[in-house]
Design an enzyme around this catalytic site. Structure first.
Site, PDB file in Angstrom:
ATOM      1  N   ARG A 185       0.859  -1.183   0.000  1.00  0.00           N
ATOM      2  CA  ARG A 185       0.000   0.000   0.000  1.00  0.00           C
ATOM      3  C   ARG A 185       0.900   1.239   0.000  1.00  0.00           C
ATOM      4  O   ARG A 185       1.944   1.242   0.655  1.00  0.00           O
ATOM      5  CB  ARG A 185      -0.927  -0.008   1.222  1.00  0.00           C
ATOM      6  CG  ARG A 185      -1.955  -1.140   1.176  1.00  0.00           C
ATOM      7  CD  ARG A 185      -2.827  -1.170   2.418  1.00  0.00           C
ATOM      8  NE  ARG A 185      -3.874  -2.191   2.279  1.00  0.00           N
ATOM      9  CZ  ARG A 185      -3.726  -3.466   2.621  1.00  0.00           C
ATOM     10  NH1 ARG A 185      -2.569  -3.886   3.128  1.00  0.00           N
ATOM     11  NH2 ARG A 185      -4.710  -4.334   2.462  1.00  0.00           N
TER      12      ARG A 185
ATOM     13  N   LYS B 174      -2.652  -2.069   7.293  1.00  0.00           N
ATOM     14  CA  LYS B 174      -4.103  -1.924   7.409  1.00  0.00           C
ATOM     15  C   LYS B 174      -4.685  -2.975   8.341  1.00  0.00           C
ATOM     16  O   LYS B 174      -5.640  -2.710   9.085  1.00  0.00           O
ATOM     17  CB  LYS B 174      -4.737  -2.033   6.023  1.00  0.00           C
ATOM     18  CG  LYS B 174      -6.225  -1.785   5.997  1.00  0.00           C
ATOM     19  CD  LYS B 174      -6.761  -1.818   4.575  1.00  0.00           C
ATOM     20  CE  LYS B 174      -8.255  -1.532   4.546  1.00  0.00           C
ATOM     21  NZ  LYS B 174      -8.792  -1.545   3.159  1.00  0.00           N
TER      22      LYS B 174
ATOM     23  N   HIS C 272      -1.867   3.383  -5.713  1.00  0.00           N
ATOM     24  CA  HIS C 272      -2.521   2.211  -5.118  1.00  0.00           C
ATOM     25  C   HIS C 272      -2.870   1.182  -6.189  1.00  0.00           C
ATOM     26  O   HIS C 272      -3.026   0.000  -5.897  1.00  0.00           O
ATOM     27  CB  HIS C 272      -3.793   2.652  -4.382  1.00  0.00           C
ATOM     28  CG  HIS C 272      -4.242   1.683  -3.330  1.00  0.00           C
ATOM     29  ND1 HIS C 272      -4.818   0.472  -3.631  1.00  0.00           N
ATOM     30  CD2 HIS C 272      -4.193   1.732  -1.973  1.00  0.00           C
ATOM     31  CE1 HIS C 272      -5.125  -0.166  -2.518  1.00  0.00           C
ATOM     32  NE2 HIS C 272      -4.753   0.565  -1.501  1.00  0.00           N
TER      33      HIS C 272
ATOM     34  N   ARG D 136      -1.228  -2.429  -6.858  1.00  0.00           N
ATOM     35  CA  ARG D 136      -1.696  -3.639  -6.175  1.00  0.00           C
ATOM     36  C   ARG D 136      -2.710  -4.394  -7.033  1.00  0.00           C
ATOM     37  O   ARG D 136      -2.672  -5.619  -7.137  1.00  0.00           O
ATOM     38  CB  ARG D 136      -2.306  -3.267  -4.822  1.00  0.00           C
ATOM     39  CG  ARG D 136      -1.272  -2.795  -3.816  1.00  0.00           C
ATOM     40  CD  ARG D 136      -1.896  -2.215  -2.561  1.00  0.00           C
ATOM     41  NE  ARG D 136      -2.814  -3.113  -1.887  1.00  0.00           N
ATOM     42  CZ  ARG D 136      -2.454  -4.127  -1.112  1.00  0.00           C
ATOM     43  NH1 ARG D 136      -1.170  -4.403  -0.942  1.00  0.00           N
ATOM     44  NH2 ARG D 136      -3.353  -4.879  -0.521  1.00  0.00           N
TER      45      ARG D 136
ATOM     46  N   HIS E 297      -4.129  -9.147   2.403  1.00  0.00           N
ATOM     47  CA  HIS E 297      -5.569  -8.978   2.512  1.00  0.00           C
ATOM     48  C   HIS E 297      -6.081  -9.700   3.751  1.00  0.00           C
ATOM     49  O   HIS E 297      -5.507 -10.699   4.192  1.00  0.00           O
ATOM     50  CB  HIS E 297      -6.273  -9.543   1.264  1.00  0.00           C
ATOM     51  CG  HIS E 297      -6.193  -8.633   0.087  1.00  0.00           C
ATOM     52  ND1 HIS E 297      -6.407  -9.059  -1.199  1.00  0.00           N
ATOM     53  CD2 HIS E 297      -5.915  -7.307  -0.007  1.00  0.00           C
ATOM     54  CE1 HIS E 297      -6.281  -8.035  -2.029  1.00  0.00           C
ATOM     55  NE2 HIS E 297      -5.983  -6.972  -1.326  1.00  0.00           N
TER      56      HIS E 297
ATOM     57  N   TYR F 173      -5.129 -21.134  10.097  1.00  0.00           N
ATOM     58  CA  TYR F 173      -4.441 -22.318   9.574  1.00  0.00           C
ATOM     59  C   TYR F 173      -3.347 -21.921   8.585  1.00  0.00           C
ATOM     60  O   TYR F 173      -2.271 -22.508   8.552  1.00  0.00           O
ATOM     61  CB  TYR F 173      -5.458 -23.231   8.879  1.00  0.00           C
ATOM     62  CG  TYR F 173      -4.845 -24.476   8.290  1.00  0.00           C
ATOM     63  CD1 TYR F 173      -4.503 -25.556   9.105  1.00  0.00           C
ATOM     64  CD2 TYR F 173      -4.587 -24.567   6.920  1.00  0.00           C
ATOM     65  CE1 TYR F 173      -3.940 -26.697   8.567  1.00  0.00           C
ATOM     66  CE2 TYR F 173      -4.015 -25.713   6.379  1.00  0.00           C
ATOM     67  CZ  TYR F 173      -3.698 -26.768   7.209  1.00  0.00           C
ATOM     68  OH  TYR F 173      -3.127 -27.891   6.680  1.00  0.00           O
TER      69      TYR F 173
END
Length: 303
Positions: A140, A167, A230, A233, A257, A267
């Site tokens: 970012r 984030k 941005h 991404r 994300h 997991y």
């Protein structure tokens, strides 16, 4: 109540940007309802405050203000200083703004043109390197521009973005390709003072401002509807998924994300690192091919 709630957020370690935004929302709501006892504020009074924002065309800010006000009212209820949350009643009462996605180039040939334009950027060398580096690491923009040298492990070829700057509020480790390492070494050879990779023009105590990279893209001739900082991404996400070589979870991890499935997220927390290392080098090699104008064939998934 609002000030007390923000103090609580500060003790919880919320990011300075989050605290600043919260205080701004308090200032927005205060003229209309700031002098009223919180237990007496009605949904109509809160709506009146939010409509002031809406009439100015600030639809997204109005929705954020309603959400933030709701958190304050819930806190007041929990601490026995109010009995109801008028913000809950206002769900759906405000105009929902149309979602705007960050502009990005998604065609390989166009990405190659952009990379060649960046290499020829005639502005400040640190800005050029930032634009050259961003496609390789697709962080970012805020994570990149506020980066500090302590985060870069040249020996291990890893960039560790601290949790307070991400984030998701979790440390994000980025495997560095040989191309990314070369750019970082070039940047380090400039021997700028201070801890920031990309210091501001007038002081090394602050990083470059948030508009620097987008302004540089405009200087290269790309409009806000064509490409944003941005958008790198989205470029990486689209082309990495389209190539069909990498596990979707590895791509999502590389983009940092949020995992919607919490059990799955726990997991896979340490999974896909080896694949991400290979993917980082493949992606950088791919970008070099695009920049050099080589023909890159896209897969046909139906065959």
């Amino acid at each position: 109540m609002a000030d007390e709630f923000v103090e609580k957020m500060e003790l919880e370690g919320k990011a300075p940007a989050t605290l600043k935004k919260s205080r701004w929302l308090i200032d927005v709501l205060h003229p209309t309802i700031g002098s009223r006892p919180i237990a007496d504020i009605t949904a109509h009074e809160l709506l009146k405050a939010l409509k002031r924002l809406e009439r100015k065309g600030h639809h997204e800010s109005a929705i954020r203000a309603r959400t933030f006000a709701g958190r304050i009212f819930r806190y007041a209820v929990a601490t026995l200083r109010a009995q109801h949350n008028p913000a809950d009643i206002l769900r759906g009462a405000l105009i929902t703004p149309k979602v705007k996605h960050h502009a990005a180039l998604l065609e390989p040939a166009q990405v190659g043109e952009l990379l060649r334009a960046i290499d020829a950027y005639g502005g400040k060398i640190e800005t050029r390197i930032a634009l050259q580096l961003l496609p390789h690491v697709y962080l970012r923009p805020g994570e990149l521009r506020r980066a500090e040298w302590a985060e870069i492990d040249f020996e291990a070829a890893v960039w560790r973005v601290p949790a307070e700057r991400t984030k998701m509020r979790k440390v994000h480790s980025v495997p560095l390709s040989t191309q990314a390492l070369a750019l970082l070494k070039q940047l380090r050879s400039l021997e700028n003072s201070g801890s920031f990779l990309f210091p501001a023009n007038k002081t090394f105590l602050k990083p470059i401002c948030e508009n620097t990279l987008n302004v540089a893209l405009r200087r290269l001739g790309y409009t806000n509807d064509q490409m944003t900082s941005h958008g790198f991404r989205a470029t990486a996400s689209t082309l990495l998924n389209e190539c069909g070589l990498w596990h979707p979870d590895a791509i999502e991890r590389s983009l940092a994300h949020r995992e919607r499935d919490l059990v799955r997220g726990a997991y896979h927390r340490g999974a896909h690192w080896d694949e991400r290392v290979r993917m980082a080098q493949w992606w950088s090699d791919y970008l070099v091919k695009l920049r050099d104008g080589a023909e890159v064939l896209r897969p046909k998934f139906g065959t």
